[in-house]
Design a protein around this motif. Structure first.
Motif, PDB file in Angstrom:
ATOM      1  N   VAL A   1      75.154 -42.423  -8.700  1.00 23.04           N
ATOM      2  CA  VAL A   1      76.481 -42.316  -8.724  1.00 23.04           C
ATOM      3  C   VAL A   1      77.486 -43.081  -9.642  1.00 23.04           C
ATOM      4  O   VAL A   1      77.833 -44.755  -8.687  1.00 23.04           O
ATOM      5  N   MET A   2      77.833 -43.071 -10.162  1.00 21.68           N
ATOM      6  CA  MET A   2      79.116 -43.693 -11.336  1.00 21.68           C
ATOM      7  C   MET A   2      80.264 -43.007 -11.075  1.00 21.68           C
ATOM      8  O   MET A   2      80.075 -41.740 -11.823  1.00 21.68           O
TER       9      MET A   2
ATOM     10  N   TYR B   1      73.987 -40.294 -12.463  1.00 21.91           N
ATOM     11  CA  TYR B   1      73.335 -40.230 -13.166  1.00 21.91           C
ATOM     12  C   TYR B   1      71.702 -39.990 -13.210  1.00 21.91           C
ATOM     13  O   TYR B   1      71.344 -41.210 -12.421  1.00 21.91           O
ATOM     14  N   ALA B   2      71.036 -39.750 -13.815  1.00 26.71           N
ATOM     15  CA  ALA B   2      69.279 -39.754 -13.612  1.00 26.71           C
ATOM     16  C   ALA B   2      69.192 -40.299 -14.389  1.00 26.71           C
ATOM     17  O   ALA B   2      69.414 -40.174 -15.644  1.00 26.71           O
TER      18      ALA B   2
ATOM     19  N   ILE C   1      73.835 -36.726 -17.040  1.00 25.14           N
ATOM     20  CA  ILE C   1      75.145 -37.072 -16.921  1.00 25.14           C
ATOM     21  C   ILE C   1      75.389 -35.397 -16.254  1.00 25.14           C
ATOM     22  O   ILE C   1      75.697 -34.896 -16.656  1.00 25.14           O
ATOM     23  N   TYR C   2      75.563 -36.309 -15.275  1.00 26.57           N
ATOM     24  CA  TYR C   2      75.982 -34.553 -14.136  1.00 26.57           C
ATOM     25  C   TYR C   2      77.435 -34.527 -13.835  1.00 26.57           C
ATOM     26  O   TYR C   2      77.286 -35.649 -13.038  1.00 26.57           O
ATOM     27  N   ASP C   3      78.205 -33.549 -13.586  1.00 26.89           N
ATOM     28  CA  ASP C   3      79.947 -33.922 -14.062  1.00 26.89           C
ATOM     29  C   ASP C   3      79.809 -33.097 -12.233  1.00 26.89           C
ATOM     30  O   ASP C   3      79.992 -31.604 -12.646  1.00 26.89           O
TER      31      ASP C   3
ATOM     32  N   TRP D   1      74.991 -30.821 -16.658  1.00 26.34           N
ATOM     33  CA  TRP D   1      74.656 -32.265 -16.809  1.00 26.34           C
ATOM     34  C   TRP D   1      74.983 -31.948 -18.707  1.00 26.34           C
ATOM     35  O   TRP D   1      74.398 -31.354 -19.721  1.00 26.34           O
ATOM     36  N   THR D   2      75.146 -33.183 -19.258  1.00 30.14           N
ATOM     37  CA  THR D   2      75.153 -33.705 -20.563  1.00 30.14           C
ATOM     38  C   THR D   2      74.161 -35.153 -21.132  1.00 30.14           C
ATOM     39  O   THR D   2      74.081 -35.716 -20.129  1.00 30.14           O
ATOM     40  N   THR D   3      74.686 -34.878 -21.894  1.00 27.67           N
ATOM     41  CA  THR D   3      73.026 -36.245 -22.509  1.00 27.67           C
ATOM     42  C   THR D   3      74.120 -37.690 -22.464  1.00 27.67           C
ATOM     43  O   THR D   3      74.957 -37.236 -23.782  1.00 27.67           O
TER      44      THR D   3
END
Length: 642
Positions: free
Chosen positions: A546-547, A552-553, A568-570, A576-578
């Motif tokens: 988490v940041m 962040y995967a 990245i998951y918000d 999720w976005t790349t």
């Protein structure tokens, strides 16, 4: 047959007074090259688990001649297959374990002639028909043979088994105490074999792909990356592999030199033939015609030989490059055996009290595998200084474990060492630099995940080598035990998990059939797992951090290969976005958020290599491949920041 056996020199098999064969060959200690021990399918697991081989008491006549380092093999009577390569870890003696291979441990063993063993090189087992010809002189019936081996027979079995080496699987092999030959003795032996020990580092890239088995990890798209059935895989240390490879290359080099010499002689003879023919020129037309034919044959032969010479020269260059690379690698490993603190530029013997890190400047690196052995180490690492400092190690070597923080301590649970899985739990107190035991998990498990919510530690998923788990356990310190709680919706092996805003997120993994991109969340107040948006691609053995309120995967394995991708998951948006891709493919890495930067350290890079690089990510700047070198090769480890 008896007459033939009696004429075989040191292969003579002694007949007893009753005209039947004795139980042994009576080889002297200097003649004994190796020993085969026996087992059955019902007892082979115990032999390997307790690292002990045994034979009936009357075999002690030669078992007593076994010394540490002697090659050993294990023959399974049930399957008629030979396993290896093992070596003695102790002298042969009586009753090392007087109750081994008994039903309940209450009776005395039937196999008191015993020796402790360790793995020299783990290979596929070979059928009796494959090795029978090598030890045919030992057979006294169609199904029975003597277990004593002379040096020629031992070399034959070593060569046979070495041709079917099994590479370390993604579950780190169970590593035993290394067989350490003094460096000076190894150098002397290698020099005798023709290896130049004064070589320098040369790029190994041109070395033949057939020799890439060294340090090869099994990442096969047609085989489960994490749940390989070879959980019992055991390998010798990298140093011994290099040592054996150097000897092999030295022998190959000798053969190439000899072959080159022969070809040179052929060419020279051809030139001599041409000169000799010229000297014999006469007015005889038949002689001239014969000479012309010889010259034409030579002109046809010479280009072919030149091509062959070029090929041999290229092979010699490749062999030299391999020897030089292996020599340098060997020296690096030798230097690592010291307990120095390593920096990018120097080495120093500093104690923990002498190295005063700012707590906001370092992370803890826990356990893992360095390419040679599983680690029990706990290290304090500062990326800003590129310095590693060793702290109090764990009670046992531990890889692919889970970690979590609770009450100012670091909890490490599960994982294992090779085929041995743990349910044990240890907690590290940074203020005292000490480890303490904590209540054990309810089952053995590796490649699980951990997280802390509301002062409770959760152990999620994982597996035992045969199945993947969906179960979740929660540590209740007041009750003094782990309590089963709500299971996840999916089985997840080699998953990643993280706590964020009082909830646990579990992402990816392997469910026993395929690789997952699904993600689920547990809010302890709701007592159930709920599905959230899936990642865009499946992942296992990845990192999840988490940041700035986002998950962040990082990296991992997608079922075909290690990947560089970041997602990245918000949670506020629910999708999720790349993100920016890393510079290096890697899975089973250690990752941590330090200040405002994400660091990902080591891991498995591809089928041939462990990563020794560190990458740093800052929002808006992407990934930077650093030149930090202090950590070196390390995978299956964990990283924690307070």
């Amino acid at each position: 047959m008896d007459a033939r056996r009696k004429q075989n020199g040191n292969k003579v098999h002694v007949l007893n007074k009753a005209s039947s064969y004795s139980n042994y060959r009576n080889l002297g200690k200097s003649q004994l090259g190796g020993v085969i021990f026996g087992c059955k399918t019902a007892s082979i697991d115990e032999c390997l688990n307790i690292q002990l081989f045994g034979l009936p008491g009357n075999h002690m006549a030669y078992v007593k001649n076994i010394e540490p380092g002697l090659p050993l093999f294990l023959f399974n009577y049930s399957t008629r297959r030979l396993h290896g390569i093992f070596e003695a870890a102790s002298p042969g003696t009586l009753n090392i374990n007087p109750y081994a291979w008994t039903a309940d441990g209450s009776n005395r063993t039937r196999y008191p002639a015993q020796v402790q063993i360790r793995v020299r090189l783990h290979c596929q087992s070979v059928d009796e028909e494959q090795f029978k010809a090598i030890i045919h002189d030992n057979y006294y019936s169609s199904k029975h043979f003597w277990f004593e081996l002379d040096h020629a027979q031992t070399d034959g079995l070593l060569s046979l088994l070495s041709s079917v080496v099994i590479a370390p699987s993604t579950f780190v092999p169970k590593l035993t105490k290394e067989r350490r030959i003094p460096l000076t003795a190894q150098r002397r032996e290698l020099e005798n074999e023709g290896v130049d020990t004064a070589v320098t580092n040369v790029d190994f890239a041109r070395f033949s792909s057939s020799n890439r088995s060294l340090d090869k990890l099994n990442v096969d798209s047609n085989r489960s990356f994490e749940t390989s059935s070879e959980w019992r895989t055991e390998v010798e240390s990298e140093k011994d592999l290099i040592y054996m490879k150097l000897k092999e290359l030295a022998l190959n080099r000798k053969r190439l030199d000899q072959s080159s010499s022969v070809d040179n002689n052929v060419v020279v003879d051809g030139e001599n033939l041409e000169q000799e023919g010229l000297l014999q020129v006469t007015d005889d037309h038949s002689g001239i015609a014969h000479l012309k034919k010889k010259v034409e044959e030579f002109n046809t032969f010479k280009p072919e030989q030149s091509q062959k010479m070029e090929y041999l020269q290229q092979k010699l260059v490749e062999a030299e490059a391999a020897i030089k690379w292996l020599k340098e690698r060997y020296m690096i490993l030798e230097s690592r055996s010291s307990s120095y603190v390593t920096t990018g530029h120097e080495t120093a013997r500093e104690t923990f009290t002498e190295l005063n890190f700012d707590i906001n400047e370092f992370m803890y690196l826990i356990g893992g595998y360095d390419g040679t052995q599983s680690l029990s180490s706990l290290d304090c690492y500062s990326p800003s200084l590129d310095i590693v400092k060793s702290l109090q190690p764990m009670s046992s070597a531990r890889s692919y474990a889970a970690v979590a923080k609770l009450n100012g301590e670091i909890y490490v649970f599960g994982g294992g060492n090779g085929s041995l899985c743990y349910n044990t739990v240890e907690a590290y107190n940074p203020a005292k630099n000490t480890w303490n035991s904590r209540p054990s998990l309810n089952r053995l498990m590796g490649s699980l995940a951990g997280a802390t919510v509301n002062d409770k530690v959760f152990a999620l998923g994982g597996g035992n080598g045969h199945e993947s788990f969906s179960e979740v356990e929660m540590l209740d310190l007041d009750a003094g035990r782990w309590i089963p709680t709500q299971s996840m919706r999916h089985k997840r092996f080699a998953l990643a998990a993280v706590e964020h805003n009082g909830a646990i997120y579990a992402a990816g993994g392997f469910d026993g059939k395929g690789y997952l991109k699904s993600v689920e969340r547990l809010d302890p107040r709701e007592h159930s797992w709920t599905k959230v948006a899936s990642m865009t691609s499946p992942r296992s053995c990845h990192c999840l951090l988490v940041m700035n309120e986002k998950l962040y995967a990082l990296g991992g394995y997608d079922g075909k290969e290690m990947v560089t991708s970041t997602e990245i998951y918000d949670p506020r948006v629910g999708s999720w976005t790349t993100g920016a891709a890393m510079n290096t493919k890697r899975g089973y890495a250690a990752a941590a958020l330090l200040k405002k930067s994400l660091y990902i350290i080591g891991g498995v890079e591809n089928t041939d290599n462990l990563a020794d690089t560190i990458e740093c990510y800052e929002e808006g700047q992407g990934w930077n491949l650093t030149n930090l070198k202090a950590v070196g090769h390390r995978c299956f480890a964990s990283a924690v920041v307070f």
